[in-house]
Design an enzyme around this catalytic site. Structure first.
Site, short mmCIF file in Angstrom:
data_model
loop_
_atom_site.label_atom_id
_atom_site.label_comp_id
_atom_site.label_asym_id
_atom_site.label_seq_id
_atom_site.Cartn_x
_atom_site.Cartn_y
_atom_site.Cartn_z
N ASP A 183 -22.24 -92.21 39.61
CA ASP A 183 -21.38 -91.33 38.82
C ASP A 183 -20.76 -92.13 37.69
O ASP A 183 -20.49 -93.33 37.85
CB ASP A 183 -20.28 -90.70 39.68
CG ASP A 183 -19.78 -89.39 39.07
OD1 ASP A 183 -20.30 -88.32 39.46
OD2 ASP A 183 -18.89 -89.45 38.21
N ASP A 195 -27.27 -82.82 40.25
CA ASP A 195 -26.30 -81.72 40.19
C ASP A 195 -25.45 -81.97 38.94
O ASP A 195 -24.40 -82.58 39.00
CB ASP A 195 -25.45 -81.69 41.45
CG ASP A 195 -24.54 -80.47 41.50
OD1 ASP A 195 -24.95 -79.40 41.02
OD2 ASP A 195 -23.42 -80.59 42.01
N CYS A 254 -23.44 -75.59 38.34
CA CYS A 254 -22.61 -74.46 38.73
C CYS A 254 -22.25 -73.61 37.51
O CYS A 254 -21.24 -72.91 37.50
CB CYS A 254 -21.37 -74.90 39.50
SG CYS A 254 -20.26 -75.97 38.58
N ASP A 305 -23.90 -94.64 33.99
CA ASP A 305 -24.34 -93.46 33.26
C ASP A 305 -25.66 -93.01 33.87
O ASP A 305 -26.65 -93.74 33.85
CB ASP A 305 -24.53 -93.83 31.79
CG ASP A 305 -24.96 -92.66 30.91
OD1 ASP A 305 -25.36 -91.61 31.47
OD2 ASP A 305 -24.90 -92.80 29.69
#
Length: 342
Positions: A138, A215, A277, A166
């Site tokens: 992350d 994700d 999302c 990154d």
């Protein structure tokens, strides 16, 4: 009446955004009926009655997703012993479906390029059990620190490394069971690695993953709970984070780069799942379409078991969408790719 009231609470700019993307504003009227979901740690199924007594409600088994249970949206679990003792964790069923789509096998090495805040990592490690390994990446050091805390709480960190990096440029370094204490793979507290990543080895020495989860960062417009936060943050913040055209354009560039690098790190015959999302076509089907045009060795795959999921088809074959109206979950787009042998 409830739908009209919900729409009235949303600013005109956001309603225009939904209309431009063909999204139904009524999904935001579902916030009071959409369940919250938990995953029970393996081996804790025999304690369901005890947990139900403590949180004073029944755990409703999610038939289409093993190990998951639904709770009324207003039930709080943070103060329960079961939660504090690491017997259950909160994770939306749609996010669980994205992990399930990876078809993780014993011994797999799994890469999560956007790992924070950590619930999906916990699920991956639960599925792997005592086999395989996981690398979580992350770009945010404080979010990854929270991710490490979560892995330690649920005692699943002994086969996981975390890197601040990154995700568009990260490359895997080989996993060693017995790490050099001075190396970037050495364990910090219960064997959970948490270090800045730097490229130190030639590409030919780097290991590729059997499964990759991307994700990706997005506008979060499919998450009712996220959109509701803007009522407190201020709707002008929504304008900057979600509705701004430059922000949206930069996100789609980022999403394509994350997907492309994740695929580069995937071994031939491996599987990659891309999810967001967001419910917009631009951040989902359009990104997938451009990626496929640029990567002839990538192939969209049907998701095993998805015929039993409460989802609907995306605008591209073999892609799926979850939303509060259809699925009684948070909104999520899911696409699964395989990598053909070069």
């Amino acid at each position: 009446m409830e739908e009209e009231a919900s729409n009235a609470a949303l600013p005109d700019g956001f309603l225009d955004f939904l209309k431009a993307n063909g999204l139904d504003p009524s999904i935001y009227a579902e916030s009071h009926s959409t369940p919250r979901y938990i995953r029970l740690k393996p081996g804790c199924e025999g304690q369901i009655e005890e947990i139900e007594g403590e949180i004073k409600c029944k755990l409703e088994k999610v038939d289409w997703l093993p190990g998951f249970y639904a709770l009324p949206p207003d039930v709080q679990i943070a103060n329960s012993n079961a939660y504090r003792e690491g017997k259950m964790y909160g994770i939306d069923a749609a996010s669980g479906a994205a992990v399930s789509a990876l078809n993780i096998s014993p011994g797999d090495h799994v890469l999560d390029l956007c790992a924070a805040p950590g619930a999906k990592l916990c699920l991956v490690l639960d599925i792997l059990g005592d086999s395989g390994s996981v690398t979580g990446v992350d770009v945010s050091s404080h979010r990854l620190a929270a991710c490490r805390t979560m892995l330690q709480k649920y005692a699943v960190g002994n086969r996981c490394r975390l890197f601040v990096a990154d995700g568009t440029t990260f490359s895997l370094v080989p996993m060693r069971i017995h790490s050099d204490p001075k190396s970037c793979e050495s364990a910090l507290e219960e064997n959970v690695t948490f270090k800045e990543w730097t490229s130190r080895r030639p590409w030919k020495e780097r290991k590729k993953a059997a499964r990759v989860l991307v994700d990706a960062e997005c506008t979060h417009d499919g998450s009712i709970k996220h959109v509701q936060k803007f009522e407190h943050w201020g709707w002008e913040t929504l304008q900057r984070r979600v509705l701004d055209a430059e922000r949206s354009d930069s996100l789609t560039v980022l999403q394509l780069k994350l997907l492309t690098n994740g695929f580069r790190l995937l071994k031939a015959g491996g599987l990659l799942v891309y999810s967001t999302c967001s419910l917009t076509v631009a951040q989902n089907e359009d990104v997938v379409k451009q990626f496929l045009e640029e990567n002839p060795f990538a192939e969209l795959q049907a998701i095993d078991g998805a015929e039993n999921w409460p989802s609907k088809n995306g605008q591209l074959p073999n892609t799926l969408r979850f939303d509060p109206l259809t699925s009684k979950t948070s909104g999520l787009f899911v696409a699964k790719f395989s990598k053909l042998a070069i």
